[in-house]
Scaffold this active site. Structure first.
Site, PDB file in Angstrom:
ATOM      1  N   ARG A   1       4.696   3.559   0.120  1.00  0.00           N
ATOM      2  CA  ARG A   1       3.335   4.725   0.532  1.00  0.00           C
ATOM      3  C   ARG A   1       3.575   4.778   1.943  1.00  0.00           C
ATOM      4  O   ARG A   1       4.099   4.951   2.350  1.00  0.00           O
ATOM      5  CB  ARG A   1       2.633   2.675   0.458  1.00  0.00           C
ATOM      6  CG  ARG A   1       0.711   3.032   0.859  1.00  0.00           C
ATOM      7  CD  ARG A   1       1.036   1.875   1.236  1.00  0.00           C
ATOM      8  NE  ARG A   1       1.292   0.681   2.952  1.00  0.00           N
ATOM      9  CZ  ARG A   1      -0.139   0.572   3.111  1.00  0.00           C
ATOM     10  NH1 ARG A   1      -1.408  -0.520   2.785  1.00  0.00           N
ATOM     11  NH2 ARG A   1       0.393  -0.607   4.295  1.00  0.00           N
TER      12      ARG A   1
ATOM     13  N   THR B   1      -0.726   8.738   5.302  1.00  0.00           N
ATOM     14  CA  THR B   1      -1.902   8.429   4.310  1.00  0.00           C
ATOM     15  C   THR B   1      -1.927   7.117   3.713  1.00  0.00           C
ATOM     16  O   THR B   1      -3.048   7.467   3.224  1.00  0.00           O
ATOM     17  CB  THR B   1      -1.555   9.236   3.189  1.00  0.00           C
ATOM     18  OG1 THR B   1      -0.590   9.068   2.300  1.00  0.00           O
ATOM     19  CG2 THR B   1      -1.143  11.305   4.139  1.00  0.00           C
TER      20      THR B   1
ATOM     21  N   ASP C   1       5.052  -7.192   6.036  1.00  0.00           N
ATOM     22  CA  ASP C   1       5.919  -5.665   5.236  1.00  0.00           C
ATOM     23  C   ASP C   1       7.157  -6.714   3.966  1.00  0.00           C
ATOM     24  O   ASP C   1       7.479  -7.146   4.280  1.00  0.00           O
ATOM     25  CB  ASP C   1       6.332  -3.970   5.366  1.00  0.00           C
ATOM     26  CG  ASP C   1       7.264  -3.655   4.375  1.00  0.00           C
ATOM     27  OD1 ASP C   1       6.790  -2.633   4.442  1.00  0.00           O
ATOM     28  OD2 ASP C   1       8.009  -3.586   3.466  1.00  0.00           O
TER      29      ASP C   1
ATOM     30  N   ASP D   1      10.319  -5.721   3.662  1.00  0.00           N
ATOM     31  CA  ASP D   1      11.241  -5.544   4.504  1.00  0.00           C
ATOM     32  C   ASP D   1      11.805  -7.321   4.118  1.00  0.00           C
ATOM     33  O   ASP D   1      12.869  -7.693   4.767  1.00  0.00           O
ATOM     34  CB  ASP D   1      10.641  -5.015   5.580  1.00  0.00           C
ATOM     35  CG  ASP D   1      10.659  -3.907   5.805  1.00  0.00           C
ATOM     36  OD1 ASP D   1      11.304  -3.211   5.024  1.00  0.00           O
ATOM     37  OD2 ASP D   1      10.276  -3.339   6.586  1.00  0.00           O
TER      38      ASP D   1
END
Ligand SMILES: O=P(O)(O)OC[C@H]1O[C@H](OP(=O)(O)OP(=O)(O)O)[C@H](O)[C@@H]1O
Ligand SMILES: O=c1cc[nH]c(=O)[nH]1
Ligand SMILES: [Mg+2]
Length: 209
Positions: free
Chosen positions: A104, A108, A200, A203
């Site tokens: 991603r 944006t 995340d 991660d």
């Protein structure tokens, strides 16, 4: 409209509570993601077709059920979706595995595809798309669009945590897809992260932060 299941099973709720914690380390995080995937796979395979088969037990002849042999595929959205594959494989070991790589864009929030390798006969298979996080819904919607472009018609999407925004988008863009969600969270923050979420997922699974 495809079926939406928001898991209310105590084991799943307990396990999601552990992976949300910021003091849960990589090893435990990865193990629990695998376990949750296994439980979600169990739920999302409820409607697999069975057929009768004659067998002999040590005592008598009898008729038992076996899977009717529908071809299946697991398609993780890289990277984080890879964390759900071992649990899925454990439950449906004959499934083939395709990979769709997407990240991603942090500015944006739009998904960028960088890899796609699917089983050659993917259009004949029931497909289980897996990704722990459904945030804006962009990655899931694009991945499913890609699969439909390859002729897939029977698609399910399994995630661990969904934001209401992503879930609404996925249901709007792909109303035919059955969805299994581990927990439905509150909202997305200004950076597109799910609140309260777990950070995340990629991660945390791979220890990259
Ligand atoms: O619903 P969306 O707004 O598209 O966000 C969800 C996506 O973001 C994360 O991937 P990420 O881009 O962090 O890539 P990674 O798995 O390599 O970490 C996550 O695993 C989903 O694929
Ligand atoms: O909260 C989020 C949103 C997108 N991707 C993640 O890994 N976590
Ligand atoms: Mg990530």
């Amino acid at each position: 409209m495809g079926k939406l299941t928001i898991m209310d099973h105590p084991l799943i709720q307990h396990k999601i509570g552990i992976i949300r914690r910021s003091d849960t380390g990589t090893k435990e995080f990865r193990e629990i993601v695998e376990e949750i995937a296994m439980l979600e796979c169990y739920e999302s395979t409820r409607d697999l077709e069975l057929e009768d088969t004659e067998i002999e037990t040590p005592i008598a002849k009898t008729t038992v059920k076996k899977l009717a042999g529908k071809k299946l595929a697991i398609v993780p959205i890289l990277r984080a979706g890879l964390g759900m594959v071992p649990g899925m494989e454990e439950m449906i070991p004959n499934a083939k595995i395709g990979h769709i790589g997407m990240y991603r864009d942090p500015e944006t929030l739009k998904p960028v595809e960088y890899y796609c390798k699917l089983p050659a006969d993917i259009e004949e298979r029931d497909v289980f798309v897996v990704d722990p996080m459904l945030a804006t819904g962009g990655s899931a919607c694009d991945a499913i669009e890609r699969l439909k472009g390859h002729g897939c018609r029977n698609i399910r999407f399994l995630c661990i945590i969904a934001a209401p925004e992503g879930l609404a988008r996925l249901q709007k863009e792909h109303p035919d897809v059955d969805i299994v969600v581990g927990a439905l969270d509150d909202h997305l923050n200004e950076n597109g992260y799910i609140v309260p979420g777990l950070g995340d997922a990629g991660d945390r699974i791979f220890g990259t932060k």
